[in-house]
Design an enzyme around this catalytic site. Sequence first.
Site, PDB file in Angstrom:
ATOM      1  N   HIS A   1      -1.244   0.199   1.512  1.00 36.93           N
ATOM      2  CA  HIS A   1      -0.382  -0.468   2.489  1.00 36.93           C
ATOM      3  C   HIS A   1      -0.968  -1.780   3.001  1.00 36.93           C
ATOM      4  CE1 HIS A   1      -2.880   1.788   5.509  1.00 36.93           C
ATOM      5  NE2 HIS A   1      -2.687   0.674   6.213  1.00 36.93           N
TER       6      HIS A   1
ATOM      7  N   ASP B   1      -2.219   6.281  -1.170  1.00 37.16           N
ATOM      8  CA  ASP B   1      -2.423   5.081  -0.345  1.00 37.16           C
ATOM      9  C   ASP B   1      -3.732   4.385  -0.696  1.00 37.16           C
ATOM     10  OD1 ASP B   1      -1.784   3.138   1.503  1.00 37.16           O
ATOM     11  OD2 ASP B   1      -2.562   4.257   3.237  1.00 37.16           O
TER      12      ASP B   1
ATOM     13  N   SER C   1      -7.930  -0.209   8.437  1.00 34.11           N
ATOM     14  CA  SER C   1      -7.427   0.408   7.202  1.00 34.11           C
ATOM     15  C   SER C   1      -8.127  -0.173   5.979  1.00 34.11           C
ATOM     16  CB  SER C   1      -5.920   0.169   7.079  1.00 34.11           C
ATOM     17  OG  SER C   1      -5.224   0.862   8.091  1.00 34.11           O
TER      18      SER C   1
END
Length: 532
Positions: free
Chosen positions: A266, A300, A379
């Site tokens: 993402h 992810d 992230s």
Amino acid sequence: MSERPDEHEHGYPPSPAPRPEPYSVDEVADDGGAPATQPLPGPPAGASEPGGQPGAERREEPSRDDAWWRPSAPAPQPPSPDDTGHDGQRLPWSSPDGAWPLTRGQSYAPATSPSSHTAAATAGYAPASAPTTGGASPAQPYAWPAPGSWSGGAPPEAAAGRQPRGRRRRGVGAGVVVLLVLVALLAGLVLGALGARWLWPSTSSGSALPASSSTVSTSRAPESVAGIAAAALESTVFIEVFGGDTASSGSGMVLREDGYLVTNNHVIDAAADGGGTVAVTLADGTQLPAEIVGRTADYDLAVLKVDQDGLTPLPLADSDAVVVGDPVVAVGAPLGLEGTVTSGIISALNRPVQAGSSGEGASFINAIQTDAAINPGNSGGPLINTAGEVIGINTAIAQAGGQQTGSIGLGFSIPSNQVRRTAEQIIETGRATYPVIGVALDTRYQGEGVQVLQDDAGASTPAVTPGGPGDEAGIEPGDVITHFDGQPVTTPSELIVAVRSRAPGDTVVLTVQSDGGQEREVEVVLDEAGSD
């Protein structure tokens, strides 16, 4: 009575006229011996004897123990009885017959005993204080004459080597005064210095705070947070993505020394399929363009490549060895703040996390939960154990009330075993696969366990994939799966996450209930599927 000595030997001034018989008093010698006779000078010529007339009976004279004597200047001619003092008042003291009053300009010395009111007037001697009883008090104070005013040599007491006896004038010596002045000055200086220090604290080096005695060093133990951070920061990168009119940022880590990096899908999704560009900033500040090698929304994860050799990779640990309570360190660029380090512990394991939508972009992660602060921008960054090894890739945070917030102490990471398997697949093939059991699950079911979807006419996807792992294991539409390898499952997400935590080809045991309530255990060999 002893023979009278020469008056000049004792410093007596010469009498104006000789006396046929001197006054005498008996006194005790300083050594406590027999009484000694001391001659006394007589009154001036023409003065009357005590009692008023010459030859009158002599009165008892005061004891020298009680009287003070001192030499003075030669007595002037007897003044008139009408003379007055400097204040215009008549001086009250005079001879017994009042013939020669005391006047200013003379030296005075007491010649009376406290027990007698009789004044013994002699040449240069006169009472210097009022008697203790009776009579008038003097109108002015009488002082000792200034030094050098003696007219007849040393006083008899000095000549005899003794201090004058009787009542002496009380006073403070010059040495005592000087000492008191010095003490006062010293006290003033001390008190002034103390007051100055209180009102205006000194800033000199003498008042500086004590310095540390330990040796200054920035080296830390490798297992400490500082030691872990020092090694991890060198291998953590800052990622910026520019896609169309949007821009985003995140973190990543060096996977191999030849330029391969790993991050979240993402983070770079906006630049995928030629929609934008990715720029990577290394720990030394070098900024390089990055190529997207491959990615998978299922886990992810994404792999990038930069044209740079000699990078320092971080080793991947065995995430199956992690236990709750292990200390960890998170490294990344939250909110764009590069090189940020936070610490915490492992707060839970095997946490089923679904990130993103429930469609094709959904990610199902059997996550490691940590209370180390993780915020947007963390992230893709590493979660590291005390050995300096990566146990997970930070990917998500819990949201309170469905609103995007900062860290609330619930962060989630993709286990390092999953990262290793997926990254290796992407580097080798450019794509990643995931394991499946070949059944569709009913998200509307509310009972115990997870129910396999019922066969509905017109469904695009069959409840049980023909020839798939589930079909071969005997699973039928409408069956309920209650356990996965002995662990209970209650939601579809839990079952999917449990399956994807394994590798294709692995064999798992499912506990299944049929419509009639009969329970059985079946073995399923996991197949693989992949997203393009």
